[in-house]
Scaffold this motif. Structure first.
Motif, PDB file in Angstrom:
ATOM      1  N   GLN A   1       0.847  -1.179   0.000  1.00  0.00           N
ATOM      2  CA  GLN A   1       0.000   0.000   0.000  1.00  0.00           C
ATOM      3  C   GLN A   1       0.891   1.240   0.000  1.00  0.00           C
ATOM      4  O   GLN A   1       1.860   1.321   0.769  1.00  0.00           O
ATOM      5  CB  GLN A   1      -0.916   0.021   1.229  1.00  0.00           C
ATOM      6  N   VAL A   2       0.546   2.205  -0.852  1.00  0.00           N
ATOM      7  CA  VAL A   2       1.324   3.438  -0.971  1.00  0.00           C
ATOM      8  C   VAL A   2       0.383   4.621  -0.846  1.00  0.00           C
ATOM      9  O   VAL A   2      -0.682   4.649  -1.472  1.00  0.00           O
ATOM     10  CB  VAL A   2       2.078   3.500  -2.311  1.00  0.00           C
ATOM     11  N   LYS A   3       0.795   5.611  -0.031  1.00  0.00           N
ATOM     12  CA  LYS A   3       0.008   6.838   0.147  1.00  0.00           C
ATOM     13  C   LYS A   3       0.667   7.973  -0.633  1.00  0.00           C
ATOM     14  O   LYS A   3       1.895   8.104  -0.643  1.00  0.00           O
ATOM     15  CB  LYS A   3      -0.081   7.203   1.627  1.00  0.00           C
ATOM     16  N   ALA A   4      -0.162   8.805  -1.250  1.00  0.00           N
ATOM     17  CA  ALA A   4       0.346   9.942  -2.016  1.00  0.00           C
ATOM     18  C   ALA A   4      -0.717  11.026  -2.062  1.00  0.00           C
ATOM     19  O   ALA A   4      -1.881  10.806  -1.695  1.00  0.00           O
ATOM     20  CB  ALA A   4       0.744   9.517  -3.423  1.00  0.00           C
ATOM     21  N   ARG A   5      -0.304  12.229  -2.542  1.00  0.00           N
ATOM     22  CA  ARG A   5      -1.220  13.369  -2.568  1.00  0.00           C
ATOM     23  C   ARG A   5      -2.307  13.213  -3.631  1.00  0.00           C
ATOM     24  O   ARG A   5      -3.384  13.780  -3.498  1.00  0.00           O
ATOM     25  CB  ARG A   5      -0.430  14.646  -2.855  1.00  0.00           C
ATOM     26  N   SER A   6      -2.028  12.493  -4.705  1.00  0.00           N
ATOM     27  CA  SER A   6      -3.017  12.322  -5.769  1.00  0.00           C
ATOM     28  C   SER A   6      -3.305  10.835  -5.968  1.00  0.00           C
ATOM     29  O   SER A   6      -2.425   9.991  -5.744  1.00  0.00           O
ATOM     30  CB  SER A   6      -2.512  12.935  -7.077  1.00  0.00           C
ATOM     31  N   PRO A   7      -4.523  10.499  -6.374  1.00  0.00           N
ATOM     32  CA  PRO A   7      -4.859   9.083  -6.593  1.00  0.00           C
ATOM     33  C   PRO A   7      -3.979   8.423  -7.640  1.00  0.00           C
ATOM     34  O   PRO A   7      -3.540   7.277  -7.461  1.00  0.00           O
ATOM     35  CB  PRO A   7      -6.326   9.134  -7.040  1.00  0.00           C
ATOM     36  N   LYS A   8      -3.709   9.126  -8.727  1.00  0.00           N
ATOM     37  CA  LYS A   8      -2.896   8.538  -9.796  1.00  0.00           C
ATOM     38  C   LYS A   8      -1.471   8.292  -9.333  1.00  0.00           C
ATOM     39  O   LYS A   8      -0.867   7.250  -9.647  1.00  0.00           O
ATOM     40  CB  LYS A   8      -2.905   9.459 -11.014  1.00  0.00           C
ATOM     41  N   MET A   9      -0.903   9.250  -8.578  1.00  0.00           N
ATOM     42  CA  MET A   9       0.466   9.070  -8.091  1.00  0.00           C
ATOM     43  C   MET A   9       0.555   7.875  -7.151  1.00  0.00           C
ATOM     44  O   MET A   9       1.506   7.090  -7.206  1.00  0.00           O
ATOM     45  CB  MET A   9       0.926  10.337  -7.383  1.00  0.00           C
ATOM     46  N   ALA A  10      -0.447   7.696  -6.290  1.00  0.00           N
ATOM     47  CA  ALA A  10      -0.442   6.549  -5.372  1.00  0.00           C
ATOM     48  C   ALA A  10      -0.456   5.238  -6.144  1.00  0.00           C
ATOM     49  O   ALA A  10       0.296   4.304  -5.836  1.00  0.00           O
ATOM     50  CB  ALA A  10      -1.646   6.636  -4.434  1.00  0.00           C
ATOM     51  N   ALA A  11      -1.303   5.143  -7.170  1.00  0.00           N
ATOM     52  CA  ALA A  11      -1.378   3.917  -7.967  1.00  0.00           C
ATOM     53  C   ALA A  11      -0.100   3.697  -8.760  1.00  0.00           C
ATOM     54  O   ALA A  11       0.400   2.569  -8.851  1.00  0.00           O
ATOM     55  CB  ALA A  11      -2.583   3.980  -8.907  1.00  0.00           C
ATOM     56  N   ASP A  12       0.452   4.773  -9.343  1.00  0.00           N
ATOM     57  CA  ASP A  12       1.680   4.636 -10.130  1.00  0.00           C
ATOM     58  C   ASP A  12       2.853   4.185  -9.265  1.00  0.00           C
ATOM     59  O   ASP A  12       3.656   3.338  -9.688  1.00  0.00           O
ATOM     60  CB  ASP A  12       2.012   5.971 -10.802  1.00  0.00           C
ATOM     61  N   LEU A  13       2.954   4.727  -8.066  1.00  0.00           N
ATOM     62  CA  LEU A  13       4.046   4.322  -7.166  1.00  0.00           C
ATOM     63  C   LEU A  13       3.911   2.850  -6.777  1.00  0.00           C
ATOM     64  O   LEU A  13       4.907   2.109  -6.770  1.00  0.00           O
ATOM     65  CB  LEU A  13       4.043   5.203  -5.917  1.00  0.00           C
ATOM     66  N   ALA A  14       2.694   2.426  -6.443  1.00  0.00           N
ATOM     67  CA  ALA A  14       2.488   1.028  -6.040  1.00  0.00           C
ATOM     68  C   ALA A  14       2.822   0.077  -7.187  1.00  0.00           C
ATOM     69  O   ALA A  14       3.501  -0.941  -6.991  1.00  0.00           O
ATOM     70  CB  ALA A  14       1.056   0.832  -5.568  1.00  0.00           C
TER      71      ALA A  14
END
Length: 401
Positions: free
Chosen positions: A138-151
């Motif tokens: 699980q990865v947390k980020a400021r934007s939904p797309k960034m969180a998914a891309d990082l994961a």
């Protein structure tokens, strides 16, 4: 009566009930205030991906089984928990640095150093393994797309590192096996030459067949000798001893006996200088043992060579393979709802804090008021403490005065 004996918790509860509307107004007001302030906090979204338990490829298992016998130290133990290895790879600095460079996180997060960026990335990433061997990331980020891309990039880099590790392992195995294959090929050639030389020098082209033919020949010679001796005995009764026919028959019997002895014991001539391709019965056990040993060496080396050759091509296939090694169960998708802040939780937390602060504030106020009448000495100490705190906070004013 001492002032301590006059202390009663019910008195302080009465104070709370008398000021309940004040407390309620403050609690409600601070709850609304905290709820409003939560809108100013940065939003975080959490993306989740899961990976199936890693499965060893068939060729990898074959190479590992072989490595436990021949290549100790090149491959890790077969009992290694691959899931734990995957988790360590996900937590590795190498993978995280590639993630930071790929998304320019140091600049995006306004961090001054790489170390601080690595720490923030570790805080915003959660990973765990289940009892079934699955990996949850699980990865947390400021934007939904960034969180998914990082994961998703975490898993992509995990697969790349694992493939790189397997290719490197297969390359090491191929190099080692190739060296052993060359060494075995040389040993096999030497053993084959030694066997051929032994067969040539000892006239053992096919020892079992040669012994069989020798036995047949010896039987035929023995039968001829017996017949000739019978003839000799019969002729002795009717001929004189110096009869040419008897002498010729004796000569034939002597020649047959010599041939028979030669088949049995080989005669005085060394085996290597004989022109005939036969082995004497007395020489057969020793020659048979030597021949069996040489033949066994050749067959063992042939078996080893075939196994090494098969392993060599398996290692080449493994080295050239470029298929995914990480099986993704669920790819990370941009989440629809934020993960943080939880406005309701923040508002309730602010309300609880306000409630307890007000209660303890009212209690302390009442305690200080009672202290002035019940225990003046203690009250005076508190006053002295207040004066000392005032002097400490404003030393410049005292000097000016």
């Amino acid at each position: 009566m001492q002032w301590e004996n006059r202390f009663n918790i019910l008195d302080y509860l009465i104070i709370v009930f008398r000021r309940k509307w004040l407390i309620l107004r403050w609690v409600l007001g601070m709850t609304v205030l905290f709820y409003a302030l939560s809108y100013g906090l940065p939003k975080y979204y959490k993306a989740k991906t899961s990976v199936l338990p890693p499965a060893e490829r068939s060729s990898s298992r074959y190479l590992q089984a072989f490595s436990q016998i021949q290549l100790a130290g090149i491959f890790p133990s077969a009992n290694t928990q691959q899931t734990k290895i995957f988790l360590q790879m996900l937590r590795s600095r190498t993978l995280k640095e590639r993630l930071i460079r790929q998304f320019d996180l140091q600049k995006r997060w306004h961090q001054k150093s790489l170390e601080k960026t690595l720490r923030q990335l570790a805080v915003q990433t959660d990973m765990m393994d289940t009892r079934d061997g699955m990996i949850i990331l699980q990865v947390k980020a400021r934007s939904p797309k960034m969180a998914a891309d990082l994961a998703n990039y975490y898993i992509q880099e995990l697969d790349r590192l694992n493939r790189q590790k397997m290719v490197s392992r297969a390359r090491s195995a191929r190099i080692y096996i190739a060296h052993q294959l060359d060494s075995t090929r040389i040993s096999l050639r030497k053993a084959s030459e030694a066997l051929a030389s032994f067969q040539e020098s000892h006239k053992t082209i096919n020892l079992p067949e040669q012994i069989k033919q020798a036995i047949k020949q010896a039987g035929e010679l023995k039968a001829k000798i017996i017949i000739k001796r019978v003839q000799l005995q019969v002729l002795r009764k009717s001929m004189k001893q110096d009869n040419p026919g008897l002498q010729l028959l004796r000569s034939e019997i002597t020649a047959l006996n010599q041939q028979y002895e030669k088949i049995q014991f080989g005669g005085d001539q060394p085996l290597i200088s004989r022109k005939e391709f036969f082995v004497a019965f007395s020489e057969a056990p020793e020659i048979g043992l030597q021949l069996a040993e040489l033949t066994r060496n050749v067959r063992v080396l042939e078996t080893v060579f075939q196994l090494l050759n098969q392993q060599y091509y398996q290692a080449k296939i493994e080295e050239a393979r470029d298929t995914p090694t990480v099986q993704i169960l669920d790819r990370a998708e941009p989440p629809e709802h934020k993960y943080w802040p939880s406005r309701l939780l923040i508002a309730l937390t602010g309300g609880f804090i306000t409630f307890f602060v007000l209660i303890f504030g009212l209690w302390f106020q009442q305690y200080f008021k009672d202290l002035q009448t019940i225990n003046p000495e203690e009250f005076q100490r508190w006053e002295n403490l207040k004066k000392a705190l005032r002097l400490t906070r404003s030393p410049g004013r005292k000097k000016q005065s």
